[in-house]
Design a protein around this motif. Sequence first.
Motif, PDB file in Angstrom:
ATOM      1  N   ASP A 105      27.166  19.246  -2.051  1.00 49.48           N
ATOM      2  CA  ASP A 105      28.079  20.108  -1.306  1.00 49.48           C
ATOM      3  C   ASP A 105      27.756  21.580  -1.557  1.00 49.48           C
ATOM      4  OD1 ASP A 105      30.167  21.061   0.172  1.00 49.48           O
ATOM      5  OD2 ASP A 105      31.707  20.661  -1.342  1.00 49.48           O
ATOM      6  N   ALA A 106      27.492  21.936  -2.825  1.00 57.61           N
ATOM      7  CA  ALA A 106      27.185  23.325  -3.152  1.00 57.61           C
ATOM      8  C   ALA A 106      25.858  23.756  -2.550  1.00 57.61           C
ATOM      9  CB  ALA A 106      27.157  23.497  -4.671  1.00 57.61           C
ATOM     10  N   ALA A 107      24.876  22.840  -2.502  1.00 57.90           N
ATOM     11  CA  ALA A 107      23.596  23.179  -1.894  1.00 57.90           C
ATOM     12  C   ALA A 107      23.750  23.440  -0.403  1.00 57.90           C
ATOM     13  CB  ALA A 107      22.598  22.055  -2.130  1.00 57.90           C
ATOM     14  N   ALA A 108      24.704  22.757   0.232  1.00 57.97           N
ATOM     15  CA  ALA A 108      24.931  22.936   1.668  1.00 57.97           C
ATOM     16  C   ALA A 108      25.780  24.169   1.966  1.00 57.97           C
ATOM     17  CB  ALA A 108      25.602  21.694   2.249  1.00 57.97           C
ATOM     18  N   ARG A 109      26.443  24.717   0.960  1.00 62.37           N
ATOM     19  CA  ARG A 109      27.315  25.883   1.137  1.00 62.37           C
ATOM     20  C   ARG A 109      26.794  27.014   0.237  1.00 62.37           C
ATOM     21  NH1 ARG A 109      32.273  24.017   3.377  1.00 62.37           N
ATOM     22  NH2 ARG A 109      32.407  21.747   3.415  1.00 62.37           N
ATOM     23  N   PRO A 110      25.902  27.855   0.729  1.00 63.06           N
ATOM     24  CA  PRO A 110      25.264  28.880  -0.116  1.00 63.06           C
ATOM     25  C   PRO A 110      26.238  29.833  -0.797  1.00 63.06           C
ATOM     26  CG  PRO A 110      24.146  28.675   2.005  1.00 63.06           C
ATOM     27  CD  PRO A 110      25.412  27.879   2.118  1.00 63.06           C
ATOM     28  N   ASN A 111      27.426  30.023  -0.227  1.00 68.19           N
ATOM     29  CA  ASN A 111      28.371  30.981  -0.791  1.00 68.19           C
ATOM     30  C   ASN A 111      29.321  30.360  -1.809  1.00 68.19           C
ATOM     31  OD1 ASN A 111      27.316  33.028   0.866  1.00 68.19           O
ATOM     32  ND2 ASN A 111      28.628  32.372   2.577  1.00 68.19           N
ATOM     33  N   GLU A 169      18.803  23.451  -2.961  1.00 68.35           N
ATOM     34  CA  GLU A 169      18.319  24.668  -2.325  1.00 68.35           C
ATOM     35  C   GLU A 169      19.062  25.881  -2.878  1.00 68.35           C
ATOM     36  OE1 GLU A 169      15.838  24.795  -0.355  1.00 68.35           O
ATOM     37  OE2 GLU A 169      15.555  22.690   0.177  1.00 68.35           O
ATOM     38  N   GLY A 170      18.505  27.063  -2.601  1.00 64.81           N
ATOM     39  CA  GLY A 170      19.197  28.302  -2.864  1.00 64.81           C
ATOM     40  C   GLY A 170      19.402  28.608  -4.326  1.00 64.81           C
ATOM     41  N   PRO A 171      20.444  29.400  -4.638  1.00 65.74           N
ATOM     42  CA  PRO A 171      20.716  29.778  -6.029  1.00 65.74           C
ATOM     43  C   PRO A 171      20.932  28.577  -6.937  1.00 65.74           C
ATOM     44  CG  PRO A 171      21.990  31.133  -4.507  1.00 65.74           C
ATOM     45  CD  PRO A 171      21.374  30.038  -3.683  1.00 65.74           C
ATOM     46  N   LEU A 172      21.551  27.532  -6.392  1.00 69.33           N
ATOM     47  CA  LEU A 172      21.764  26.338  -7.204  1.00 69.33           C
ATOM     48  C   LEU A 172      20.436  25.731  -7.642  1.00 69.33           C
ATOM     49  CD1 LEU A 172      23.707  24.255  -8.384  1.00 69.33           C
ATOM     50  CD2 LEU A 172      23.636  23.042  -6.195  1.00 69.33           C
ATOM     51  N   ASP A 197      30.996  29.273  -5.209  1.00 68.04           N
ATOM     52  CA  ASP A 197      30.996  29.786  -6.580  1.00 68.04           C
ATOM     53  C   ASP A 197      30.445  28.690  -7.494  1.00 68.04           C
ATOM     54  OD1 ASP A 197      31.367  30.989  -8.977  1.00 68.04           O
ATOM     55  OD2 ASP A 197      33.568  31.129  -8.859  1.00 68.04           O
ATOM     56  N   LEU A 198      29.304  28.954  -8.088  1.00 74.88           N
ATOM     57  CA  LEU A 198      28.618  27.924  -8.861  1.00 74.88           C
ATOM     58  C   LEU A 198      29.109  27.828 -10.295  1.00 74.88           C
ATOM     59  CD1 LEU A 198      24.917  28.511  -7.714  1.00 74.88           C
ATOM     60  CD2 LEU A 198      26.576  26.866  -6.809  1.00 74.88           C
ATOM     61  N   ARG A 199      29.847  28.816 -10.781  1.00 76.09           N
ATOM     62  CA  ARG A 199      30.191  28.828 -12.197  1.00 76.09           C
ATOM     63  C   ARG A 199      31.009  27.614 -12.627  1.00 76.09           C
ATOM     64  NH1 ARG A 199      32.438  34.862 -12.471  1.00 76.09           N
ATOM     65  NH2 ARG A 199      33.225  34.092 -10.459  1.00 76.09           N
ATOM     66  N   PRO A 200      32.079  27.241 -11.921  1.00 77.24           N
ATOM     67  CA  PRO A 200      32.822  26.041 -12.348  1.00 77.24           C
ATOM     68  C   PRO A 200      31.962  24.777 -12.289  1.00 77.24           C
ATOM     69  CG  PRO A 200      34.107  27.357 -10.812  1.00 77.24           C
ATOM     70  CD  PRO A 200      32.728  27.910 -10.773  1.00 77.24           C
ATOM     71  N   LEU A 201      31.147  24.684 -11.227  1.00 78.33           N
ATOM     72  CA  LEU A 201      30.296  23.502 -11.083  1.00 78.33           C
ATOM     73  C   LEU A 201      29.287  23.406 -12.218  1.00 78.33           C
ATOM     74  CD1 LEU A 201      29.119  21.076  -9.607  1.00 78.33           C
ATOM     75  CD2 LEU A 201      27.866  22.657  -8.123  1.00 78.33           C
ATOM     76  N   LEU A 202      28.636  24.521 -12.519  1.00 82.46           N
ATOM     77  CA  LEU A 202      27.627  24.500 -13.579  1.00 82.46           C
ATOM     78  C   LEU A 202      28.256  24.251 -14.940  1.00 82.46           C
ATOM     79  CD1 LEU A 202      25.354  27.451 -12.408  1.00 82.46           C
ATOM     80  CD2 LEU A 202      24.875  25.002 -12.248  1.00 82.46           C
ATOM     81  N   LYS A 203      29.465  24.747 -15.165  1.00 80.18           N
ATOM     82  CA  LYS A 203      30.151  24.480 -16.428  1.00 80.18           C
ATOM     83  C   LYS A 203      30.432  22.988 -16.580  1.00 80.18           C
ATOM     84  CE  LYS A 203      34.249  25.696 -19.120  1.00 80.18           C
ATOM     85  NZ  LYS A 203      35.493  26.499 -19.166  1.00 80.18           N
TER      86      LYS A 203
END
Length: 674
Positions: free
Chosen positions: A128-134, A164-167, A136-142
């Motif tokens: 889901d995060a890869a499909a939505r570039p905007n 893809e992307g920042p993730l 917020d990755l911090r909670p997911l990465l934690k």
Amino acid sequence: MTGPETTTTNYAEDNSQVGMQAGVVHGDVTIYSTPPGASPMERFEIGVRLLDGGQSSRAREVIREAVEAGLTGNRVCFHWQLALLSGRAWNEMPDADAAALRQAPSFCRLSGGDVWADGAKTVLRLIDAAARPNTDLRPLLKDFDNLAEPQRGMILRHLELFLEGPLKNEIWDRALTEARKEQLADSRRDRVWKYFHPNPVGPRFLPVRPPLVPAGTQARAICGAVVLGGAAFNLGYLLLRDLQLLTLLVYALGIGGGFWALHAGTEWHYLTERLRAKDREFRRPRELPSRAKPSGFAGKVDQRFDHYFARYVPRNASRQTWLDGTVGIRRRLRDEMVEVYREQRTSVEQIAWLIRYRVSEVRRQWENGTLWDYRRELAVPLSTKAATLLGLAALASGTIWAVADATRTAPTNAAVSALLALGATVVAARARMRIVAEARRHAADVAEQRRIEEGCRAAFERWKRKLADKPTDPEMAVWLDRDRKVLLSDALRHYGLTMSNVIAHAFIEAPGSSTKRARVRKGPWRYTHYRLLLFVLTKDGVRQVTADLDFERGTFHDRARTNYRYEAVAAVRVNQTDNGDHSFELALVNGELVKAKMLAAAIDELQVDETLATVSETTLDAAGLGHTLHVMEGIAAEGKRWLEQERRRRADRQDRATAWTAAPPQAPTRPPRT
């Protein structure tokens, strides 16, 4: 960036050869074999092992079968998701598999909060995060960093191409950190070599030759003893009849001396014959006319004995002295090994441990001075010689005295008895010594072989214990995956790139030069040395890196780099021969070829339920050839336009992913099939 006219570095010339030793197939390992009538759970477990072994395509097929058969649960859902994602980017996934990925949680009845459910939910959140570039990755990465093992490591490994992307950068950094930290984990350098060693076979020995006493010898011994007894008794009777008591006493003492001489003489004869036999075993064989060296199994045994005798030189001898002094021993051991194992369908590699042990024992005996102990042990003692001669002297004296006195009263009778006794003594004594010597020879051979067998069996058990921690095929796949990540990281660092700058990357895995190879039943070939070919696709062109991988040590050597524009790629070909060989060719417009021989099959290394096609397919699946061809063939077909096409495909799949994550459909009655 170089242009089409620039000469690139080829991986292999047209007539190059890759040296490779015969492959080892661990036919007793069945981690990838599906038994007839396997239950859904059994199929699922095999699919998990296939996924761990890097065989993504086969893992998808097997796990799909288990899911279609009704197998559900959090662990099933997690592995089903990874199998659908592993080894390919989103645009390489068929729509049916994308639908199966979307429906996996509901179809597999994902529920609860165990570690497998956490892993499955994390996979969905990452997609889901890869499909939505905007996002917020911090909670997911934690949450991802707090994920338990092995779920976290499996996600890092199998989602490498999908994000893809920042993730993509964040997950790559974590994957690389783990790869560098764990590249040599689990005693890799001490264990990898064991994977390429076949399961050893136990020691075998030629049967001890039984006592061989011809019937004629036994008959001579019996008849001679009977005749000798009769003649001796007759002489004693003549002396007793004439009351020649003193002569009778001397005669009796002479007979006693004869028995003493027979006993000591038999010992003398045995020791002499045994020494001659041992010398024949140990001495240098007579030079024969030159002839061709043996081939096949016997020739390989010769090579192993030559290798280990040249390697295991005693500390107290020069190499030439050692080799000259052990020619006979080497020939005897070699002949025994060939005779025992020739008809057993045994490879030389399976008995290499035994050859090595036998040679090391010869060296140990040489060093401690016991190799030639048999000469001292079989030397005839002076007491034995003295006993034999004194006994014969007593026998001769007593017999002559008795015959002389007996002839005074019965000359004919005494003379006939004396002649019969003399002839019978010679015949019976010789037969008796041969019988006893043969019996003692057999007993000595049995005792010697028992001692050798005990040593060999102890060495066999030690060797089996040493091989007991042989790596599994999934372990080999994980180590290779970490090596690939390290090589990719080095390439990115050299070119100043991040993973988000990389449009795509792909590997070609080929066997290195002078490599060994091995595989488990229905598994891919693994090599001690790889030639890795890495293609990194950026907006400016292709970055190509080649490197030799010493898989046992996890080190790279002889690296080469070259760059070319997309327009420089003329064609990509994979050549497959009828015998299962595969080779990869990348042709540039200037006529240069980048070639790699990915697989060399061998019909004699197949198991009963394997074919060259299945072995090739398995090996290429584990190497990720499908993804590599998708990328490289796209470049060859579209050139730089491949970038625009890829961007459009990426945007399209992100739109589709956003749609299904926003409103996931209800679970179907069956998972969609490709």
